[in-house]
Write a protein that holds these residues in place. Structure first.
Motif, PDB file in Angstrom:
ATOM      1  N   VAL A   1     -39.427 -35.434 -12.461  1.00 23.08           N
ATOM      2  CA  VAL A   1     -38.886 -36.636 -11.824  1.00 23.08           C
ATOM      3  C   VAL A   1     -38.031 -36.269 -10.621  1.00 23.08           C
ATOM      4  O   VAL A   1     -38.059 -36.945  -9.588  1.00 23.08           O
ATOM      5  CB  VAL A   1     -38.085 -37.468 -12.842  1.00 23.08           C
ATOM      6  CG1 VAL A   1     -37.481 -38.686 -12.168  1.00 23.08           C
ATOM      7  CG2 VAL A   1     -38.979 -37.913 -13.998  1.00 23.08           C
ATOM      8  N   ALA A   2     -37.271 -35.178 -10.730  1.00 23.86           N
ATOM      9  CA  ALA A   2     -36.461 -34.732  -9.596  1.00 23.86           C
ATOM     10  C   ALA A   2     -37.354 -34.349  -8.421  1.00 23.86           C
ATOM     11  O   ALA A   2     -37.061 -34.678  -7.258  1.00 23.86           O
ATOM     12  CB  ALA A   2     -35.585 -33.547 -10.003  1.00 23.86           C
ATOM     13  N   TRP A   3     -38.469 -33.677  -8.716  1.00 26.29           N
ATOM     14  CA  TRP A   3     -39.410 -33.318  -7.644  1.00 26.29           C
ATOM     15  C   TRP A   3     -39.995 -34.564  -6.996  1.00 26.29           C
ATOM     16  O   TRP A   3     -40.155 -34.613  -5.776  1.00 26.29           O
ATOM     17  CB  TRP A   3     -40.529 -32.454  -8.225  1.00 26.29           C
ATOM     18  CG  TRP A   3     -41.530 -32.026  -7.194  1.00 26.29           C
ATOM     19  CD1 TRP A   3     -41.466 -30.933  -6.379  1.00 26.29           C
ATOM     20  CD2 TRP A   3     -42.743 -32.714  -6.848  1.00 26.29           C
ATOM     21  NE1 TRP A   3     -42.564 -30.892  -5.555  1.00 26.29           N
ATOM     22  CE2 TRP A   3     -43.372 -31.960  -5.814  1.00 26.29           C
ATOM     23  CE3 TRP A   3     -43.365 -33.863  -7.307  1.00 26.29           C
ATOM     24  CZ2 TRP A   3     -44.582 -32.345  -5.249  1.00 26.29           C
ATOM     25  CZ3 TRP A   3     -44.565 -34.252  -6.749  1.00 26.29           C
ATOM     26  CH2 TRP A   3     -45.169 -33.494  -5.729  1.00 26.29           C
ATOM     27  N   LEU A   4     -40.314 -35.558  -7.816  1.00 28.38           N
ATOM     28  CA  LEU A   4     -40.889 -36.793  -7.290  1.00 28.38           C
ATOM     29  C   LEU A   4     -39.909 -37.486  -6.339  1.00 28.38           C
ATOM     30  O   LEU A   4     -40.305 -38.050  -5.313  1.00 28.38           O
ATOM     31  CB  LEU A   4     -41.260 -37.729  -8.439  1.00 28.38           C
ATOM     32  CG  LEU A   4     -41.972 -39.036  -8.066  1.00 28.38           C
ATOM     33  CD1 LEU A   4     -43.299 -38.730  -7.390  1.00 28.38           C
ATOM     34  CD2 LEU A   4     -42.186 -39.891  -9.309  1.00 28.38           C
ATOM     35  N   MET A   5     -38.630 -37.439  -6.667  1.00 29.72           N
ATOM     36  CA  MET A   5     -37.625 -38.051  -5.797  1.00 29.72           C
ATOM     37  C   MET A   5     -37.477 -37.296  -4.488  1.00 29.72           C
ATOM     38  O   MET A   5     -37.277 -37.890  -3.424  1.00 29.72           O
ATOM     39  CB  MET A   5     -36.265 -38.084  -6.510  1.00 29.72           C
ATOM     40  CG  MET A   5     -36.110 -39.187  -7.531  1.00 29.72           C
ATOM     41  SD  MET A   5     -34.409 -39.262  -8.136  1.00 29.72           S
ATOM     42  CE  MET A   5     -33.525 -39.656  -6.630  1.00 29.72           C
ATOM     43  N   LEU A   6     -37.593 -35.970  -4.543  1.00 28.64           N
ATOM     44  CA  LEU A   6     -37.373 -35.150  -3.353  1.00 28.64           C
ATOM     45  C   LEU A   6     -38.616 -35.038  -2.482  1.00 28.64           C
ATOM     46  O   LEU A   6     -38.507 -34.699  -1.298  1.00 28.64           O
ATOM     47  CB  LEU A   6     -36.922 -33.735  -3.774  1.00 28.64           C
ATOM     48  CG  LEU A   6     -35.551 -33.630  -4.448  1.00 28.64           C
ATOM     49  CD1 LEU A   6     -35.323 -32.217  -4.950  1.00 28.64           C
ATOM     50  CD2 LEU A   6     -34.450 -34.038  -3.486  1.00 28.64           C
ATOM     51  N   TRP A   7     -39.803 -35.316  -3.037  1.00 35.61           N
ATOM     52  CA  TRP A   7     -41.045 -35.082  -2.304  1.00 35.61           C
ATOM     53  C   TRP A   7     -41.132 -35.803  -0.950  1.00 35.61           C
ATOM     54  O   TRP A   7     -41.561 -35.200   0.035  1.00 35.61           O
ATOM     55  CB  TRP A   7     -42.236 -35.449  -3.160  1.00 35.61           C
ATOM     56  CG  TRP A   7     -43.526 -35.424  -2.394  1.00 35.61           C
ATOM     57  CD1 TRP A   7     -44.290 -36.471  -2.014  1.00 35.61           C
ATOM     58  CD2 TRP A   7     -44.186 -34.269  -1.856  1.00 35.61           C
ATOM     59  NE1 TRP A   7     -45.384 -36.063  -1.300  1.00 35.61           N
ATOM     60  CE2 TRP A   7     -45.339 -34.709  -1.173  1.00 35.61           C
ATOM     61  CE3 TRP A   7     -43.895 -32.907  -1.868  1.00 35.61           C
ATOM     62  CZ2 TRP A   7     -46.214 -33.839  -0.538  1.00 35.61           C
ATOM     63  CZ3 TRP A   7     -44.764 -32.030  -1.222  1.00 35.61           C
ATOM     64  CH2 TRP A   7     -45.909 -32.501  -0.579  1.00 35.61           C
ATOM     65  N   PRO A   8     -40.769 -37.098  -0.869  1.00 35.43           N
ATOM     66  CA  PRO A   8     -40.892 -37.753   0.447  1.00 35.43           C
ATOM     67  C   PRO A   8     -40.147 -37.013   1.552  1.00 35.43           C
ATOM     68  O   PRO A   8     -40.651 -36.871   2.668  1.00 35.43           O
ATOM     69  CB  PRO A   8     -40.295 -39.144   0.200  1.00 35.43           C
ATOM     70  CG  PRO A   8     -40.528 -39.384  -1.256  1.00 35.43           C
ATOM     71  CD  PRO A   8     -40.332 -38.052  -1.897  1.00 35.43           C
ATOM     72  N   LYS A   9     -38.956 -36.504   1.255  1.00 35.16           N
ATOM     73  CA  LYS A   9     -38.186 -35.761   2.260  1.00 35.16           C
ATOM     74  C   LYS A   9     -38.790 -34.383   2.501  1.00 35.16           C
ATOM     75  O   LYS A   9     -38.954 -33.941   3.642  1.00 35.16           O
ATOM     76  CB  LYS A   9     -36.726 -35.627   1.805  1.00 35.16           C
ATOM     77  CG  LYS A   9     -35.988 -36.951   1.724  1.00 35.16           C
ATOM     78  CD  LYS A   9     -34.554 -36.736   1.288  1.00 35.16           C
ATOM     79  CE  LYS A   9     -33.816 -38.077   1.212  1.00 35.16           C
ATOM     80  NZ  LYS A   9     -32.415 -37.894   0.752  1.00 35.16           N
ATOM     81  N   LEU A  10     -39.146 -33.673   1.395  1.00 27.60           N
ATOM     82  CA  LEU A  10     -39.703 -32.327   1.536  1.00 27.60           C
ATOM     83  C   LEU A  10     -41.050 -32.364   2.252  1.00 27.60           C
ATOM     84  O   LEU A  10     -41.342 -31.539   3.117  1.00 27.60           O
ATOM     85  CB  LEU A  10     -39.850 -31.680   0.160  1.00 27.60           C
ATOM     86  CG  LEU A  10     -38.554 -31.383  -0.594  1.00 27.60           C
ATOM     87  CD1 LEU A  10     -38.861 -30.849  -1.988  1.00 27.60           C
ATOM     88  CD2 LEU A  10     -37.707 -30.384   0.177  1.00 27.60           C
TER      89      LEU A  10
END
Length: 415
Positions: free
Chosen positions: A396-405
């Motif tokens: 879930v943390a990766w999913l939140m960060l993906w748009p920025k990354l």
């Protein structure tokens, strides 16, 4: 009588008075239909004695219920996408009636487990398909509405265990199951018929445009996002299953009695309803993904507390906290799907993710039973759940960060 008519509705009625009335009906249906998820939890110690099996064997009916619930959710979710919610509700009422009456006549644990799968199929009509259906009637308050729809399952868990324990003690478990089988369709059939009203196609077209824009901004293909949510849902419910499935048996092992365990699970799930509604309200403000992170983190904390405290009073407190922490997790997956994925596929896509959560409950409940049989303690079972919770947090943390990354990576590649 107008609300009983099978007619289309202009998109201007989203978040309308009728939409909130539909929410109430959905909550009633979910509370009644999801009895299948909790009856076997209360009966687990009784089945262990009745059929002369070990804890792992006595957990099989719960696994059967969850497998039926998982498969039924996808099948009925697809059916709801095509023909509306009424037919799935009618099928669910029939399967619950047949499943409970026949389960009362079983003579061994395998027969009971098979019929528990039938019960799970019937209960599935009261969860994912209802959540999907209700989500189409709300825009501004969608997360709160989805949380209400999902709360039927927890409200069922707060009410039904106390009822089942009472009638099991006074009339026996077999008579109790027959009574449930006869009662459920008397409520589900007339209530389900009140949901015949449908939205018109232009509303779905408008929703599709919104989800497509959000999906482009996220930068993930639909099936990739679907797969991430499926794995995350499975992991969180592998963790969630230990207290929910085994707390009654755990209390019995500690010498507190089945009645205390039943009260604790009712408290846990009652507070889970509060958690779901509060999470829905906050998610409408801060977003579903951040709310999912908060709930998953707090669930992990509660699982750790079970490792260190097991007095009767502490179990009441920790289980109450567990209910408050984790109740809002599952509805957030449905909100994320409605935010990013095609609305005309909502029934089957939400059902696939919720199927993963149900499979997580089934596998986690069974694994905890066998861990107990192997070690004579639930300590490693709680640790097992905590580790699965960590998997959920990472995804879930990766999913939140993906748009920025993803955007930074693209900008670096094109610079």
């Amino acid at each position: 009588m107008a609300m009983l008519e099978n007619r289309t509705t202009p998109s201007g009625e989203l978040d309308s008075g009728y939409a909130w009335w539909r929410l109430v009906l959905t909550l009633v249906l979910g509370t009644v239909a999801c009895v299948g998820n909790w009856s076997v939890v209360v009966l687990l110690p009784t089945l262990e004695i009745e059929f002369g099996t070990v804890r792992g064997g006595a957990s099989l009916p719960y696994t059967g219920t969850m497998l039926g619930f998982a498969v039924g959710g996808v099948v009925m979710g697809r059916l709801a996408d095509r023909v509306g919610i009424v037919l799935p509700v009618m099928i669910g009422a029939f399967l619950l009636c047949v499943g409970y009456v026949m389960a009362a006549l079983t003579t061994n644990i395998w027969q009971f487990a098979v019929l528990s799968a039938v019960i799970g199929l019937g209960s599935a009509a009261g969860f994912a398909p209802l959540i999907s259906d209700l989500s189409h009637w709300f825009r501004k308050h969608r997360a709160l509405a989805v949380a209400f729809a999902a709360s039927g399952s927890y409200l069922s868990g707060a009410v039904w265990p106390l009822i089942i324990e009472h009638f099991q003690a006074t009339h026996g478990w077999r008579s109790t199951l027959i009574g449930i089988g006869l009662f459920v369709p008397l409520v589900m059939v007339p209530t389900g018929l009140l949901l015949r009203r449908r939205l018109q196609s232009t509303t779905y077209a408008q929703a599709e445009a919104v989800t497509e824009a959000a999906r482009n901004e996220l930068g993930l293909k639909p099936n990739v996002l679907q797969a991430i949510l499926v794995v995350a849902g499975f992991a969180c419910c592998m963790a969630m299953s230990m207290p929910q499935v085994h707390i009654v048996a755990y209390c019995g092992d500690l010498g507190y009695g089945v009645a205390v365990g039943t009260q604790i699970i009712a408290l846990m799930l009652g507070l889970g309803v509060i958690s779901r509604l509060a999470s829905g309200a906050f998610a409408d403000r801060i977003g579903a993904a951040p709310m999912l992170i908060v709930g998953s983190s707090m669930q992990a904390l509660a699982l750790l507390l079970y490792l260190f405290f097991n007095s009767q009073s502490s179990l009441y407190v920790i289980s109450g906290l567990f209910g408050l922490f984790q109740g809002g997790i599952v509805p957030m997956y449905a909100v994320i799907i409605r935010q990013y994925l095609p609305p005309r596929e909502a029934g089957v896509r939400i059902s696939l993710v919720l199927m993963a959560t149900v499979l997580g409950m089934a596998c986690g409940g069974l694994a905890a039973g066998y861990i107990f049989d192997a070690t004579g303690s639930y300590r490693l079972a709680f640790l097992h759940g905590f580790l699965w919770n960590c998997v959920n947090l990472v995804l879930v943390a990766w999913l939140m960060l993906w748009p920025k990354l993803g955007r930074r990576k693209w900008e670096a590649m094109t610079a």
